[in-house]
Design an enzyme around this catalytic site. Sequence first.
Site, PDB file in Angstrom:
ATOM      1  N   ARG A   8     -12.212  81.986  -1.132  1.00  0.00           N
ATOM      2  CA  ARG A   8     -10.809  81.718  -1.458  1.00  0.00           C
ATOM      3  C   ARG A   8     -10.290  82.636  -2.563  1.00  0.00           C
ATOM      4  O   ARG A   8      -9.101  82.608  -2.871  1.00  0.00           O
ATOM      5  CB  ARG A   8     -10.637  80.257  -1.860  1.00  0.00           C
ATOM      6  CG  ARG A   8     -11.007  79.321  -0.709  1.00  0.00           C
ATOM      7  CD  ARG A   8     -10.649  77.908  -1.006  1.00  0.00           C
ATOM      8  NE  ARG A   8      -9.196  77.786  -1.091  1.00  0.00           N
ATOM      9  CZ  ARG A   8      -8.570  76.736  -1.561  1.00  0.00           C
ATOM     10  NH1 ARG A   8      -9.249  75.709  -2.001  1.00  0.00           N
ATOM     11  NH2 ARG A   8      -7.261  76.693  -1.617  1.00  0.00           N
ATOM     12  N   CYS A   9     -11.162  83.439  -3.149  1.00  0.00           N
ATOM     13  CA  CYS A   9     -10.799  84.312  -4.267  1.00  0.00           C
ATOM     14  C   CYS A   9     -10.569  85.739  -3.761  1.00  0.00           C
ATOM     15  O   CYS A   9     -11.448  86.314  -3.118  1.00  0.00           O
ATOM     16  CB  CYS A   9     -11.911  84.284  -5.305  1.00  0.00           C
ATOM     17  SG  CYS A   9     -11.709  85.482  -6.638  1.00  0.00           S
ATOM     18  N   SER A  10      -9.418  86.312  -4.067  1.00  0.00           N
ATOM     19  CA  SER A  10      -9.103  87.660  -3.573  1.00  0.00           C
ATOM     20  C   SER A  10     -10.052  88.706  -4.149  1.00  0.00           C
ATOM     21  O   SER A  10     -10.471  89.621  -3.430  1.00  0.00           O
ATOM     22  CB  SER A  10      -7.653  88.023  -3.886  1.00  0.00           C
ATOM     23  OG  SER A  10      -7.432  88.090  -5.280  1.00  0.00           O
TER      24      SER A  10
END
Length: 112
Positions: A8-10
């Site tokens: 979920r983390c870019s």
Amino acid sequence: MKIYHNPRCSKSRQGLAILEDSKNPFEVIKYLDKPFAKEELTELIKLLGIKPIDLVRKNEAIWKENYKGKTLTDNEIIEAMVNHPKLIERPIVINNGKAVIGRPPEIIKTIL
């Protein structure tokens, strides 16, 4: 080679893409699904060559609500990250006995 990854983390996704582009084999560890044991996290911090507080995401609500402004020992900070893995900076890449926090993701290239 391993990447401790949060899909979920870019920045974590960017780090994963760097590893995929390198064509080297690696293992993806989704540390939110399989949290660190205390000993494992302690060893990782040593490998990174940082203090435990330097691995904490200080803008996370969990940190602000429960820990910010308190005087904590290194052990208590590690316990907080074990209990709340969202507090751990990401991605973390380990390769040949070296480790980096992929912020910015390009730093991962230094250990490939």
